[in-house]
Design a protein around this motif. Structure first.
Motif, PDB file in Angstrom:
ATOM      1  N   MET A 113      18.580  55.296  41.548  1.00  0.00           N
ATOM      2  CA  MET A 113      19.988  55.117  41.881  1.00  0.00           C
ATOM      3  C   MET A 113      20.576  53.878  41.234  1.00  0.00           C
ATOM      4  O   MET A 113      21.729  53.852  40.830  1.00  0.00           O
ATOM      5  CB  MET A 113      20.158  55.020  43.398  1.00  0.00           C
ATOM      6  N   LYS A 114      19.753  52.846  41.145  1.00  0.00           N
ATOM      7  CA  LYS A 114      20.210  51.594  40.540  1.00  0.00           C
ATOM      8  C   LYS A 114      20.508  51.827  39.056  1.00  0.00           C
ATOM      9  O   LYS A 114      21.529  51.371  38.532  1.00  0.00           O
ATOM     10  CB  LYS A 114      19.114  50.543  40.713  1.00  0.00           C
ATOM     11  N   ILE A 115      19.627  52.576  38.409  1.00  0.00           N
ATOM     12  CA  ILE A 115      19.829  52.849  36.988  1.00  0.00           C
ATOM     13  C   ILE A 115      21.066  53.724  36.791  1.00  0.00           C
ATOM     14  O   ILE A 115      21.893  53.455  35.923  1.00  0.00           O
ATOM     15  CB  ILE A 115      18.558  53.489  36.391  1.00  0.00           C
ATOM     16  N   ASP A 116      21.182  54.711  37.662  1.00  0.00           N
ATOM     17  CA  ASP A 116      22.375  55.572  37.599  1.00  0.00           C
ATOM     18  C   ASP A 116      23.645  54.732  37.743  1.00  0.00           C
ATOM     19  O   ASP A 116      24.627  54.913  37.016  1.00  0.00           O
ATOM     20  CB  ASP A 116      22.357  56.614  38.726  1.00  0.00           C
ATOM     21  N   ALA A 117      23.616  53.800  38.691  1.00  0.00           N
ATOM     22  CA  ALA A 117      24.797  52.977  38.989  1.00  0.00           C
ATOM     23  C   ALA A 117      25.171  52.128  37.778  1.00  0.00           C
ATOM     24  O   ALA A 117      26.348  52.014  37.417  1.00  0.00           O
ATOM     25  CB  ALA A 117      24.516  52.096  40.203  1.00  0.00           C
ATOM     26  N   MET A 118      24.152  51.545  37.150  1.00  0.00           N
ATOM     27  CA  MET A 118      24.451  50.698  36.005  1.00  0.00           C
ATOM     28  C   MET A 118      25.006  51.522  34.837  1.00  0.00           C
ATOM     29  O   MET A 118      25.967  51.116  34.178  1.00  0.00           O
ATOM     30  CB  MET A 118      23.216  49.940  35.568  1.00  0.00           C
ATOM     31  N   CYS A 119      24.391  52.670  34.622  1.00  0.00           N
ATOM     32  CA  CYS A 119      24.857  53.545  33.532  1.00  0.00           C
ATOM     33  C   CYS A 119      26.326  53.906  33.754  1.00  0.00           C
ATOM     34  O   CYS A 119      27.125  53.926  32.820  1.00  0.00           O
ATOM     35  CB  CYS A 119      24.015  54.807  33.441  1.00  0.00           C
ATOM     36  N   GLU A 120      26.657  54.175  35.014  1.00  0.00           N
ATOM     37  CA  GLU A 120      28.020  54.547  35.365  1.00  0.00           C
ATOM     38  C   GLU A 120      28.994  53.415  34.997  1.00  0.00           C
ATOM     39  O   GLU A 120      30.033  53.635  34.394  1.00  0.00           O
ATOM     40  CB  GLU A 120      28.058  54.843  36.877  1.00  0.00           C
ATOM     41  N   LEU A 121      28.594  52.186  35.351  1.00  0.00           N
ATOM     42  CA  LEU A 121      29.429  51.019  35.051  1.00  0.00           C
ATOM     43  C   LEU A 121      29.601  50.809  33.550  1.00  0.00           C
ATOM     44  O   LEU A 121      30.668  50.452  33.071  1.00  0.00           O
ATOM     45  CB  LEU A 121      28.770  49.772  35.642  1.00  0.00           C
ATOM     46  N   LEU A 122      28.511  51.013  32.820  1.00  0.00           N
ATOM     47  CA  LEU A 122      28.529  50.723  31.382  1.00  0.00           C
ATOM     48  C   LEU A 122      29.301  51.763  30.581  1.00  0.00           C
ATOM     49  O   LEU A 122      29.647  51.517  29.433  1.00  0.00           O
ATOM     50  CB  LEU A 122      27.092  50.604  30.854  1.00  0.00           C
ATOM     51  N   LYS A 123      29.525  52.906  31.199  1.00  0.00           N
ATOM     52  CA  LYS A 123      30.241  53.993  30.526  1.00  0.00           C
ATOM     53  C   LYS A 123      31.552  53.497  29.901  1.00  0.00           C
ATOM     54  O   LYS A 123      31.903  53.868  28.787  1.00  0.00           O
ATOM     55  CB  LYS A 123      30.581  55.107  31.521  1.00  0.00           C
ATOM     56  N   ASP A 124      32.256  52.662  30.677  1.00  0.00           N
ATOM     57  CA  ASP A 124      33.564  52.183  30.230  1.00  0.00           C
ATOM     58  C   ASP A 124      33.494  51.381  28.932  1.00  0.00           C
ATOM     59  O   ASP A 124      34.466  51.280  28.195  1.00  0.00           O
ATOM     60  CB  ASP A 124      34.195  51.295  31.310  1.00  0.00           C
ATOM     61  N   TYR A 125      32.339  50.803  28.682  1.00  0.00           N
ATOM     62  CA  TYR A 125      32.202  49.980  27.466  1.00  0.00           C
ATOM     63  C   TYR A 125      31.742  50.827  26.276  1.00  0.00           C
ATOM     64  O   TYR A 125      31.799  50.389  25.142  1.00  0.00           O
ATOM     65  CB  TYR A 125      31.207  48.840  27.709  1.00  0.00           C
ATOM     66  N   GLY A 126      31.270  52.016  26.550  1.00  0.00           N
ATOM     67  CA  GLY A 126      30.813  52.906  25.473  1.00  0.00           C
ATOM     68  C   GLY A 126      29.301  52.894  25.329  1.00  0.00           C
ATOM     69  O   GLY A 126      28.736  51.991  24.697  1.00  0.00           O
ATOM     70  N   ILE A 127      28.652  53.832  25.951  1.00  0.00           N
ATOM     71  CA  ILE A 127      27.192  53.932  25.837  1.00  0.00           C
ATOM     72  C   ILE A 127      26.845  54.703  24.568  1.00  0.00           C
ATOM     73  O   ILE A 127      27.397  55.779  24.324  1.00  0.00           O
ATOM     74  CB  ILE A 127      26.581  54.621  27.082  1.00  0.00           C
ATOM     75  N   ILE A 128      25.966  54.156  23.764  1.00  0.00           N
ATOM     76  CA  ILE A 128      25.559  54.821  22.522  1.00  0.00           C
ATOM     77  C   ILE A 128      24.324  55.694  22.753  1.00  0.00           C
ATOM     78  O   ILE A 128      24.266  56.827  22.323  1.00  0.00           O
ATOM     79  CB  ILE A 128      25.321  53.781  21.413  1.00  0.00           C
ATOM     80  N   GLU A 129      23.343  55.135  23.447  1.00  0.00           N
ATOM     81  CA  GLU A 129      22.218  55.988  23.855  1.00  0.00           C
ATOM     82  C   GLU A 129      21.496  55.405  25.056  1.00  0.00           C
ATOM     83  O   GLU A 129      21.567  54.209  25.326  1.00  0.00           O
ATOM     84  CB  GLU A 129      21.233  56.257  22.701  1.00  0.00           C
ATOM     85  N   ILE A 130      20.804  56.315  25.763  1.00  0.00           N
ATOM     86  CA  ILE A 130      20.019  55.900  26.933  1.00  0.00           C
ATOM     87  C   ILE A 130      18.630  56.506  26.790  1.00  0.00           C
ATOM     88  O   ILE A 130      18.495  57.673  26.403  1.00  0.00           O
ATOM     89  CB  ILE A 130      20.636  56.443  28.251  1.00  0.00           C
ATOM     90  N   VAL A 131      17.606  55.742  27.094  1.00  0.00           N
ATOM     91  CA  VAL A 131      16.278  56.326  27.212  1.00  0.00           C
ATOM     92  C   VAL A 131      15.667  55.836  28.524  1.00  0.00           C
ATOM     93  O   VAL A 131      15.762  54.666  28.870  1.00  0.00           O
ATOM     94  CB  VAL A 131      15.378  56.026  25.978  1.00  0.00           C
ATOM     95  N   ARG A 132      15.124  56.806  29.285  1.00  0.00           N
ATOM     96  CA  ARG A 132      14.521  56.465  30.579  1.00  0.00           C
ATOM     97  C   ARG A 132      13.080  56.944  30.592  1.00  0.00           C
ATOM     98  O   ARG A 132      12.751  57.980  30.018  1.00  0.00           O
ATOM     99  CB  ARG A 132      15.310  57.140  31.714  1.00  0.00           C
ATOM    100  N   THR A 133      12.228  56.204  31.251  1.00  0.00           N
ATOM    101  CA  THR A 133      10.795  56.542  31.227  1.00  0.00           C
ATOM    102  C   THR A 133      10.437  57.674  32.169  1.00  0.00           C
ATOM    103  O   THR A 133       9.389  58.280  32.040  1.00  0.00           O
ATOM    104  CB  THR A 133       9.948  55.331  31.656  1.00  0.00           C
ATOM    105  N   GLY A 134      11.290  57.934  33.110  1.00  0.00           N
ATOM    106  CA  GLY A 134      10.877  58.796  34.225  1.00  0.00           C
ATOM    107  C   GLY A 134      10.194  57.905  35.243  1.00  0.00           C
ATOM    108  O   GLY A 134       9.678  56.826  34.927  1.00  0.00           O
ATOM    109  N   LYS A 135      10.194  58.383  36.467  1.00  0.00           N
ATOM    110  CA  LYS A 135       9.742  57.522  37.553  1.00  0.00           C
ATOM    111  C   LYS A 135       8.223  57.322  37.593  1.00  0.00           C
ATOM    112  O   LYS A 135       7.472  58.259  37.318  1.00  0.00           O
ATOM    113  CB  LYS A 135      10.196  58.146  38.873  1.00  0.00           C
ATOM    114  N   VAL A 136       7.790  56.098  37.916  1.00  0.00           N
ATOM    115  CA  VAL A 136       6.405  55.883  38.320  1.00  0.00           C
ATOM    116  C   VAL A 136       6.433  55.329  39.742  1.00  0.00           C
ATOM    117  O   VAL A 136       7.427  54.731  40.148  1.00  0.00           O
ATOM    118  CB  VAL A 136       5.648  54.910  37.387  1.00  0.00           C
ATOM    119  N   ALA A 137       5.377  55.549  40.484  1.00  0.00           N
ATOM    120  CA  ALA A 137       5.395  55.127  41.883  1.00  0.00           C
ATOM    121  C   ALA A 137       4.011  54.744  42.358  1.00  0.00           C
ATOM    122  O   ALA A 137       3.004  55.197  41.799  1.00  0.00           O
ATOM    123  CB  ALA A 137       5.952  56.255  42.750  1.00  0.00           C
TER     124      ALA A 137
END
Lengths: 563, 165
Positions: free
Chosen positions: B130-154
């Motif tokens: 959720m934290k990553i989602d939230a940050m991505c949402e905020l950064l959208k306004d500045y223009g995201i060029i690409e995102i890479v996520r590892t997938g969850k580890v626990a």
């Protein structure tokens, strides 16, 4: 002891007491074949790799031992696929050894290269690619162990060509340790007690037995439970023979082409005990209405089968040898009479259904009908033969009208429904059971899919009897077209100028054509009692349906009846 | 409901093929899958996030995966007290007039700037989904060029390793 990888494979086969292998040579397995030649290892050469794998499967089903087949890389290996999938769906213990191109050539689209490990991943219990000769003995030991233990299944071992030639100091491992593979043989005793409590309460209990009984060699215990309690029993296609068809408590097969009594009982039961079954869609019909009035108990060795299709109220995990033995102990706490009293009205109900609508067909027909053929074969062999079928209408008629008496006496591709299975599987079955009458019933469609194995049968003089029910159509396809596709017989006609009798004789199997009802017994009797292989082509009408029939997706009691 | 499964497997060639093949063949809904080495050299740990409608569906996923010979153990971390993390790298447009704001956002999320050039920056962020989602949402306004996520580890909290649970 120092030896080559090829010699090591043979040594492993010896250690596993493999009596015979079914195989077909080719480039990547030449070194292995040289070693087989020098060792004079018993080997049968079918005329197609698909024949080899079905034969190994038939051998395994009849003997209960692991069937072994060999094929070369690329097309040799891919020709095994249908057979591997067939064995996988019916939990048949088979080890398939395939050659692979040399290690240095793997991944370069080399001549006759196919990623058979990747291809067979979804249809094997496990598979291996051996690139280092040092791994070979351990891998083969594991392959045989995995194939025959737990819920059995096919294992493929792909061996790179240069591994066969490489030298190894051979030691066969004594044991197998696999952290991720621990079949549950003894389950939770509480589950048995729970089942027993339910059994004592139930008014309409019903045993539903399947192929797991055969695989675990526990039919005898099941027979004792049934005869002590008198609880009615029905069967899946794969369970036929586990309880003799003439047992008064046996109400036959259930499902799409099940008996009226069996399907009605399944609809009305208040306690359904599935024993080594997987609740296939051909059995359940409309899934959420299946045995809707019943508590469901599921006995199986494979935890993944429980709750896969039908949700079980009680699960009994473990080897059926263990669980049924425990259940037998419990049910014996009550006398035969007590059980009898409890289930008598229910038995009466089933007998009424059976009397009301037995399996039947037009016995007065002038023509030879397929059901008559199967009944006649059943009478001639008194249920003592090993019956192998192909897939389609004749398979269902055989299931309905042959009077099975023993487990491992009915070999059929139940899960995958593989046309072309019959003839090679009968070949393998006869090799596995040389003293038994092996009879293959097939149709004119499936016959052509692996008829090349008649040649193998003839050359080895295996006394397999082939009964070819020729209706000149793809019968089951045509039946569905007749019932659900407005009689549009789209490409299901097999009317041909070809002559099956001549074809059979050309391959060395004496054959005869039969189209008169009066000759039926005589011709069949002669073919079955003659020495050596025989083919009887029986001309039957093209529009005979397999009935009863539950249309796909309908409830089990919504049968189309016939007769 | 989403479930996080820790799947311990033999570190052998073909294991991932077996697992991904099974997932696709049985039509399980997998949200993420992350694999890597563990404290034991012959064991790999795969964290799978699976969407299951009911307990039967989840049971099927676990049972079918367990059937694979090279699968040693499966632990459902969903109900357990456990730490869940994912790492994301986000390349975002960072024209000079936006940089201060972006640095502010990075600080609030306790993220790091790991690469900067005249036009963009790469932000590294670790945390729960959720934290990553939230940050991505905020950064959208500045223009995201690409995102890479590892997938969850626990991992489970407390002294025990998952293999001992």
């Amino acid at each position: 002891m120092k030896m080559t990888g090829a010699e090591a494979v043979i040594e492993c086969l010896r250690q596993e007491n493999v009596e015979v292998v079914f195989g077909y040579p080719g480039g990547a397995v030449l070194t292995l074949y040289d070693a087989l030649y020098l060792a004079e290892y018993p080997h049968i050469l079918p005329r197609h790799e698909q024949g080899a794998i079905h034969a190994a499967d038939g051998y395994a089903r009849v003997t209960g031992k692991v069937g072994v087949c060999i094929a070369t890389s690329g097309p040799g290996a891919t020709n095994l696929i249908t057979g591997i999938a067939t064995a996988y769906m019916d939990s048949s213990p088979v080890v398939a050894i395939t050659g692979q191109v040399a290690v240095s050539l793997i991944g370069r689209d080399s001549f006759q290269e196919a990623d058979i490990r990747g291809i067979t991943t979804p249809i094997t219990k496990h598979n291996y690619l051996v690139k280092d000769v040092k791994e070979l003995p351990q891998v083969l030991k594991e392959a045989f162990y995995i194939a025959r233990t737990g819920r059995p299944g096919p294992v493929l071992v792909d061996i790179a060509k240069d591994v066969f030639a490489a030298e190894i100091d051979f030691v066969y491992p004594q044991e197998v340790k696999l952290r991720g593979y621990n079949p549950i043989y003894e389950g939770d005793i509480n589950s048995i007690n729970e089942v027993y409590q339910e059994l004592c309460q139930a008014k309409k209990p019903l045993f539903f037995v399947g192929g797991g009984l055969t695989l675990s060699n526990s039919s005898e215990i099941m027979r004792q439970i049934v005869s002590h309690t008198g609880i009615p029993v029905v069967s899946s296609l794969m369970g036929l023979g586990c309880i003799p068809d003439d047992n008064p408590h046996n109400y036959g097969m259930i499902g799409m082409h099940g008996t009226y009594a069996g399907n009605m009982a399944t609809t009305e039961t208040d306690l359904l005990l599935g024993i080594g079954v997987r609740f296939d869609d051909r059995v359940t019909g409309l899934l959420h209405e299946f045995a809707a009035k019943a508590k469901i108990v599921h006995f199986d060795i494979d935890p993944a089968e429980v709750n896969k299709n039908v949700h079980a109220d009680i699960k009994v995990l473990g080897d059926l040898q263990w669980s049924l033995e425990k259940l037998l102990e419990r049910v014996k706490e009550r006398s035969n009479l007590e059980w009898q009293e409890q289930v008598a009205p229910w038995q009466q109900q089933l007998n009424n259904w059976k009397k009301e609508k037995p399996l039947t067909y037009n016995k007065n027909s002038e023509q030879v009908l397929p059901q008559m053929v199967i009944e006649t074969v059943s009478e001639i062999t008194r249920g003592e033969a090993i019956i192998v079928t192909d897939v389609g209408q004749h398979q269902m008629w055989t299931a309905q009208y042959y009077n099975f008496k023993h487990p491992r006496s009915f070999l059929t591709s139940g899960g995958l429904g593989t046309m072309g299975y019959g003839i090679p599987a009968a070949l393998g079955a006869q090799v596995g059971a040389p003293d038994k009458k092996v009879i293959c019933v097939c149709g004119d469609g499936g016959f052509m899919m692996n008829c090349q194995e008649l040649m193998t049968i003839a050359d080895l003089n295996l006394p397999v009897k082939i009964i070819l029910l020729n209706n000149q159509v793809l019968g089951m396809v045509a039946q569905w077209q007749r019932k659900f596709y407005n009689h549009n017989y789209s490409h299901s006609s097999l009317k041909t100028k070809a002559d099956f009798v001549k074809l059979s004789e050309a391959m060395g199997v004496p054959a005869v054509r039969l189209d008169k009802k009066e000759q039926l017994s005589e011709v069949l009797e002669k073919a079955i009692t003659d020495e050596g292989p025989r083919l009887v082509e029986v001309c039957i009408p093209e529009n005979e349906d397999v009935l009863p029939m539950v249309p796909a997706g309908a409830r089990l009691d919504q049968m189309i009846m016939g007769g | 409901m989403k479930h996080t499964l820790a799947v311990l497997v033999e570190n052998k060639p073909g294991v991932l093929t077996h697992i991904s093949g099974l997932i696709s063949r049985r039509a399980f809904n997998i949200e993420s899958i992350a694999a890597g080495y563990t404290e034991e050299p012959d064991m790999t740990r795969i964290t799978i996030v699976v969407e299951a409608d009911d307990k039967y569906e989840l049971e099927q996923v676990v049972n079918q995966l367990s059937k694979l010979i090279d699968v040693i153990k499966i632990i459902d971390l969903t109900g357990q007290d456990s730490v869940h993390r994912e790492l994301a790298l986000i390349k975002v447009k960072a024209i000079p007039e936006n940089r201060t704001e972006l640095i502010g956002i990075v600080e609030i999320f306790r993220a790091h700037i790991v690469d900067v050039n005249k036009e963009t920056m790469i932000i590294e962020l670790t945390g729960e989904e959720m934290k990553i989602d939230a940050m991505c949402e905020l950064l959208k306004d500045y223009g995201i060029i690409e995102i890479v996520r590892t997938g969850k580890v626990a991992m489970c909290r407390g002294p025990k390793a998952a293999k001992e649970v």
